[in-house]
Design an enzyme around this catalytic site. Sequence first.
Site, PDB file in Angstrom:
ATOM      1  N   ASP A   1      -3.872  27.427   0.769  1.00 44.04           N
ATOM      2  CA  ASP A   1      -3.244  26.289   1.453  1.00 44.04           C
ATOM      3  C   ASP A   1      -4.088  25.986   2.687  1.00 44.04           C
ATOM      4  O   ASP A   1      -4.156  26.789   3.625  1.00 44.04           O
ATOM      5  CB  ASP A   1      -1.801  26.646   1.843  1.00 44.04           C
ATOM      6  CG  ASP A   1      -1.088  25.500   2.539  1.00 44.04           C
ATOM      7  OD1 ASP A   1      -1.745  24.500   2.916  1.00 44.04           O
ATOM      8  OD2 ASP A   1       0.139  25.601   2.709  1.00 44.04           O
TER       9      ASP A   1
ATOM     10  N   ARG B   1       0.494   2.105   5.890  1.00 43.75           N
ATOM     11  CA  ARG B   1      -0.411   3.260   5.956  1.00 43.75           C
ATOM     12  C   ARG B   1      -0.571   3.709   7.408  1.00 43.75           C
ATOM     13  O   ARG B   1      -1.675   4.020   7.851  1.00 43.75           O
ATOM     14  CB  ARG B   1      -1.776   2.904   5.339  1.00 43.75           C
ATOM     15  CG  ARG B   1      -1.766   2.736   3.838  1.00 43.75           C
ATOM     16  CD  ARG B   1      -1.577   4.064   3.122  1.00 43.75           C
ATOM     17  NE  ARG B   1      -1.514   3.914   1.666  1.00 43.75           N
ATOM     18  CZ  ARG B   1      -0.382   3.760   0.977  1.00 43.75           C
ATOM     19  NH1 ARG B   1       0.784   3.737   1.592  1.00 43.75           N
ATOM     20  NH2 ARG B   1      -0.409   3.640  -0.345  1.00 43.75           N
TER      21      ARG B   1
ATOM     22  N   TYR C   1      -1.420   7.659   7.887  1.00 43.52           N
ATOM     23  CA  TYR C   1      -2.691   7.857   7.166  1.00 43.52           C
ATOM     24  C   TYR C   1      -3.845   7.235   7.948  1.00 43.52           C
ATOM     25  O   TYR C   1      -4.889   7.869   8.156  1.00 43.52           O
ATOM     26  CB  TYR C   1      -2.560   7.216   5.787  1.00 43.52           C
ATOM     27  CG  TYR C   1      -3.763   7.371   4.878  1.00 43.52           C
ATOM     28  CD1 TYR C   1      -4.049   8.590   4.286  1.00 43.52           C
ATOM     29  CD2 TYR C   1      -4.586   6.281   4.601  1.00 43.52           C
ATOM     30  CE1 TYR C   1      -5.128   8.725   3.432  1.00 43.52           C
ATOM     31  CE2 TYR C   1      -5.672   6.409   3.744  1.00 43.52           C
ATOM     32  CZ  TYR C   1      -5.931   7.636   3.165  1.00 43.52           C
ATOM     33  OH  TYR C   1      -7.001   7.767   2.316  1.00 43.52           O
TER      34      TYR C   1
ATOM     35  N   LYS D   1      -7.217   9.064   9.535  1.00 44.23           N
ATOM     36  CA  LYS D   1      -8.580   8.778   9.070  1.00 44.23           C
ATOM     37  C   LYS D   1      -9.459   8.271  10.213  1.00 44.23           C
ATOM     38  O   LYS D   1     -10.674   8.535  10.232  1.00 44.23           O
ATOM     39  CB  LYS D   1      -8.542   7.794   7.903  1.00 44.23           C
ATOM     40  CG  LYS D   1      -7.874   8.373   6.634  1.00 44.23           C
ATOM     41  CD  LYS D   1      -8.500   9.682   6.165  1.00 44.23           C
ATOM     42  CE  LYS D   1      -7.978  10.122   4.798  1.00 44.23           C
ATOM     43  NZ  LYS D   1      -8.544  11.398   4.340  1.00 44.23           N
TER      44      LYS D   1
ATOM     45  N   THR E   1      -7.719   8.007  -8.984  1.00 49.82           N
ATOM     46  CA  THR E   1      -7.558   9.464  -9.044  1.00 49.82           C
ATOM     47  C   THR E   1      -6.102   9.785  -9.387  1.00 49.82           C
ATOM     48  O   THR E   1      -5.243   8.899  -9.319  1.00 49.82           O
ATOM     49  CB  THR E   1      -7.898  10.110  -7.680  1.00 49.82           C
ATOM     50  OG1 THR E   1      -6.930   9.656  -6.712  1.00 49.82           O
ATOM     51  CG2 THR E   1      -9.296   9.761  -7.212  1.00 49.82           C
ATOM     52  N   PRO E   2      -5.812  11.044  -9.709  1.00 47.00           N
ATOM     53  CA  PRO E   2      -4.420  11.399 -10.027  1.00 47.00           C
ATOM     54  C   PRO E   2      -3.433  11.054  -8.917  1.00 47.00           C
ATOM     55  O   PRO E   2      -2.316  10.606  -9.185  1.00 47.00           O
ATOM     56  CB  PRO E   2      -4.491  12.915 -10.254  1.00 47.00           C
ATOM     57  CG  PRO E   2      -5.886  13.152 -10.710  1.00 47.00           C
ATOM     58  CD  PRO E   2      -6.736  12.163  -9.971  1.00 47.00           C
ATOM     59  N   SER E   3      -3.842  11.231  -7.650  1.00 45.84           N
ATOM     60  CA  SER E   3      -2.884  10.920  -6.579  1.00 45.84           C
ATOM     61  C   SER E   3      -2.669   9.425  -6.456  1.00 45.84           C
ATOM     62  O   SER E   3      -1.574   8.977  -6.112  1.00 45.84           O
ATOM     63  CB  SER E   3      -3.328  11.520  -5.243  1.00 45.84           C
ATOM     64  OG  SER E   3      -4.390  10.799  -4.695  1.00 45.84           O
TER      65      SER E   3
ATOM     66  N   ARG F   1       0.925   7.371  -6.759  1.00 42.07           N
ATOM     67  CA  ARG F   1       1.412   6.334  -5.832  1.00 42.07           C
ATOM     68  C   ARG F   1       1.757   5.060  -6.597  1.00 42.07           C
ATOM     69  O   ARG F   1       2.736   4.386  -6.295  1.00 42.07           O
ATOM     70  CB  ARG F   1       0.362   6.049  -4.744  1.00 42.07           C
ATOM     71  CG  ARG F   1       0.207   7.176  -3.733  1.00 42.07           C
ATOM     72  CD  ARG F   1      -0.619   6.787  -2.533  1.00 42.07           C
ATOM     73  NE  ARG F   1      -2.023   6.580  -2.810  1.00 42.07           N
ATOM     74  CZ  ARG F   1      -2.925   7.540  -2.961  1.00 42.07           C
ATOM     75  NH1 ARG F   1      -2.548   8.803  -2.869  1.00 42.07           N
ATOM     76  NH2 ARG F   1      -4.187   7.269  -3.203  1.00 42.07           N
TER      77      ARG F   1
ATOM     78  N   ARG G   1      -7.524  -6.129  -4.531  1.00 43.59           N
ATOM     79  CA  ARG G   1      -7.778  -6.120  -3.079  1.00 43.59           C
ATOM     80  C   ARG G   1      -9.270  -6.015  -2.783  1.00 43.59           C
ATOM     81  O   ARG G   1      -9.740  -6.452  -1.748  1.00 43.59           O
ATOM     82  CB  ARG G   1      -7.091  -4.908  -2.418  1.00 43.59           C
ATOM     83  CG  ARG G   1      -5.585  -4.947  -2.448  1.00 43.59           C
ATOM     84  CD  ARG G   1      -4.967  -3.855  -1.604  1.00 43.59           C
ATOM     85  NE  ARG G   1      -5.385  -2.506  -1.964  1.00 43.59           N
ATOM     86  CZ  ARG G   1      -4.735  -1.399  -1.606  1.00 43.59           C
ATOM     87  NH1 ARG G   1      -3.629  -1.494  -0.889  1.00 43.59           N
ATOM     88  NH2 ARG G   1      -5.169  -0.197  -1.948  1.00 43.59           N
TER      89      ARG G   1
HETATM   90  P1  NAD Z   1      -6.027  13.817  -4.833  1.00 42.40           P
HETATM   91  O1  NAD Z   1      -5.044  13.406  -3.782  1.00 42.40           O
HETATM   92  O2  NAD Z   1      -5.880  13.288  -6.226  1.00 42.40           O
HETATM   93  O3  NAD Z   1      -6.175  15.374  -4.896  1.00 42.40           O
HETATM   94  C1  NAD Z   1      -6.048  16.067  -3.745  1.00 42.40           C
HETATM   95  C2  NAD Z   1      -6.136  17.578  -4.012  1.00 42.40           C
HETATM   96  O4  NAD Z   1      -5.757  18.150  -2.781  1.00 42.40           O
HETATM   97  C3  NAD Z   1      -5.178  18.088  -5.079  1.00 42.40           C
HETATM   98  O5  NAD Z   1      -5.884  18.908  -6.007  1.00 42.40           O
HETATM   99  C4  NAD Z   1      -4.184  18.909  -4.285  1.00 42.40           C
HETATM  100  O6  NAD Z   1      -3.705  20.060  -4.961  1.00 42.40           O
HETATM  101  C5  NAD Z   1      -5.015  19.291  -3.070  1.00 42.40           C
HETATM  102  N1  NAD Z   1      -4.189  19.650  -1.916  1.00 42.40           N
HETATM  103  C6  NAD Z   1      -3.147  18.950  -1.408  1.00 42.40           C
HETATM  104  N2  NAD Z   1      -2.625  19.617  -0.359  1.00 42.40           N
HETATM  105  C7  NAD Z   1      -3.352  20.753  -0.210  1.00 42.40           C
HETATM  106  C8  NAD Z   1      -3.301  21.864   0.685  1.00 42.40           C
HETATM  107  N3  NAD Z   1      -2.382  21.927   1.653  1.00 42.40           N
HETATM  108  N4  NAD Z   1      -4.184  22.863   0.536  1.00 42.40           N
HETATM  109  C9  NAD Z   1      -5.122  22.817  -0.441  1.00 42.40           C
HETATM  110  N5  NAD Z   1      -5.232  21.789  -1.318  1.00 42.40           N
HETATM  111  C10 NAD Z   1      -4.345  20.784  -1.199  1.00 42.40           C
HETATM  112  O7  NAD Z   1      -7.434  13.440  -4.292  1.00 42.40           O
HETATM  113  P2  NAD Z   1      -8.163  12.057  -4.126  1.00 42.40           P
HETATM  114  O8  NAD Z   1      -7.299  10.878  -4.418  1.00 42.40           O
HETATM  115  O9  NAD Z   1      -9.449  12.253  -4.822  1.00 42.40           O
HETATM  116  O10 NAD Z   1      -8.373  12.029  -2.548  1.00 42.40           O
HETATM  117  C11 NAD Z   1      -9.269  12.929  -1.947  1.00 42.40           C
HETATM  118  C12 NAD Z   1      -9.563  12.452  -0.555  1.00 42.40           C
HETATM  119  O11 NAD Z   1     -10.079  11.120  -0.608  1.00 42.40           O
HETATM  120  C13 NAD Z   1      -8.363  12.406   0.387  1.00 42.40           C
HETATM  121  O12 NAD Z   1      -8.744  12.823   1.679  1.00 42.40           O
HETATM  122  C14 NAD Z   1      -7.991  10.936   0.403  1.00 42.40           C
HETATM  123  O13 NAD Z   1      -7.328  10.548   1.598  1.00 42.40           O
HETATM  124  C15 NAD Z   1      -9.362  10.314   0.312  1.00 42.40           C
HETATM  125  N6  NAD Z   1      -9.328   8.934  -0.185  1.00 42.40           N
HETATM  126  C16 NAD Z   1      -8.809   8.676  -1.423  1.00 42.40           C
HETATM  127  C17 NAD Z   1      -8.749   7.367  -1.849  1.00 42.40           C
HETATM  128  C18 NAD Z   1      -8.158   7.011  -3.187  1.00 42.40           C
HETATM  129  O14 NAD Z   1      -7.898   5.819  -3.420  1.00 42.40           O
HETATM  130  N7  NAD Z   1      -7.957   7.976  -4.092  1.00 42.40           N
HETATM  131  C19 NAD Z   1      -9.226   6.329  -1.030  1.00 42.40           C
HETATM  132  C20 NAD Z   1      -9.757   6.640   0.215  1.00 42.40           C
HETATM  133  C21 NAD Z   1      -9.802   7.963   0.629  1.00 42.40           C
END
Ligand code: NAD
Length: 248
Positions: free
Chosen positions: A58, A144, A147, A151, A182-184, A188, A205
Amino acid sequence: MRLAGKKALITAAAAGIGRETALQFVREGAEVWALDIDSGGLNSLAAETAQIKAQVLDLTNTGDLQSFIASAGSFDILFNCAGYVAHGDILSCSLEDWQTSFDLNVKAMYVLTKLVIPGMATAGAGSIINMASVVGVGIAAPSRFAYSATKAAVVGMTKSVACDYVSAGIRCNAICPGTVDTPSLQARLNAFDDPEKARAEFAARQPLGRLGQAEEVAALAVYLASDESAYTTGVAHYIDGGWSNGGR
Ligand code: NAD
């Protein structure tokens, strides 16, 4: 191979951009240590190649980060990828949302960077890559609030570290993506009444008219990790489908 002989540490490596970056780093010759809280995701990543060492952890637990670095040693590359997206404006942002966002997006990055810098300074070289976003840095997006605040803090931290450690041979850059598939992101989108409509609106967008791919962001991380980017430090690199140049 652009990262041959390099030892890299990547956070949030079990999914999305972190996972894809881990695989691209390995293809470029790096040995990768992958950190994530998701053991299943990490196991499936580590099963892909013996060049990846996975550690379930974590990132908000400072003691666990200290123990990890004490046993893993020094790194040539650190990619601070982890981040949490809290939904809402300032009035709906609870203190818990604010704290959770800063604990993962900012504090964990500060703690891990502080732990990794001494080894890089001893080696006289290192590349630190911090995950920011175009949201909160180049543009605003609705709901946001927390967030965006985190950032913007990431970019401030990036510039400060780059300035203070340039003479130690350590570079520090930030990546600012637009919306990446991505999965996250899918999670959303699933929160909307009509996820497909929401996906189309999120894609629209960006002037390029589509979502970014994790592979595209990972390619930028490879560049920033490698000596090809030796002349860039302290910069927030946008990779946003043209969003910051004026959305549609
Ligand atoms: P994600 O959110 O799909 O995956 C994030 C990973 O973080 C997961 O595997 C999760 O288990 C892990 N995680 C969450 N909390 C944790 C913790 N406390 N300790 C350890 N691991 C933890 O990833 P994503 O969408 O690829 O995003 C990655 C980064 O890119 C983030 O910082 C996000 O803000 C940034 N980002 C994403 C996007 C987007 O549209 N996906 C856009 C801009 C920036």
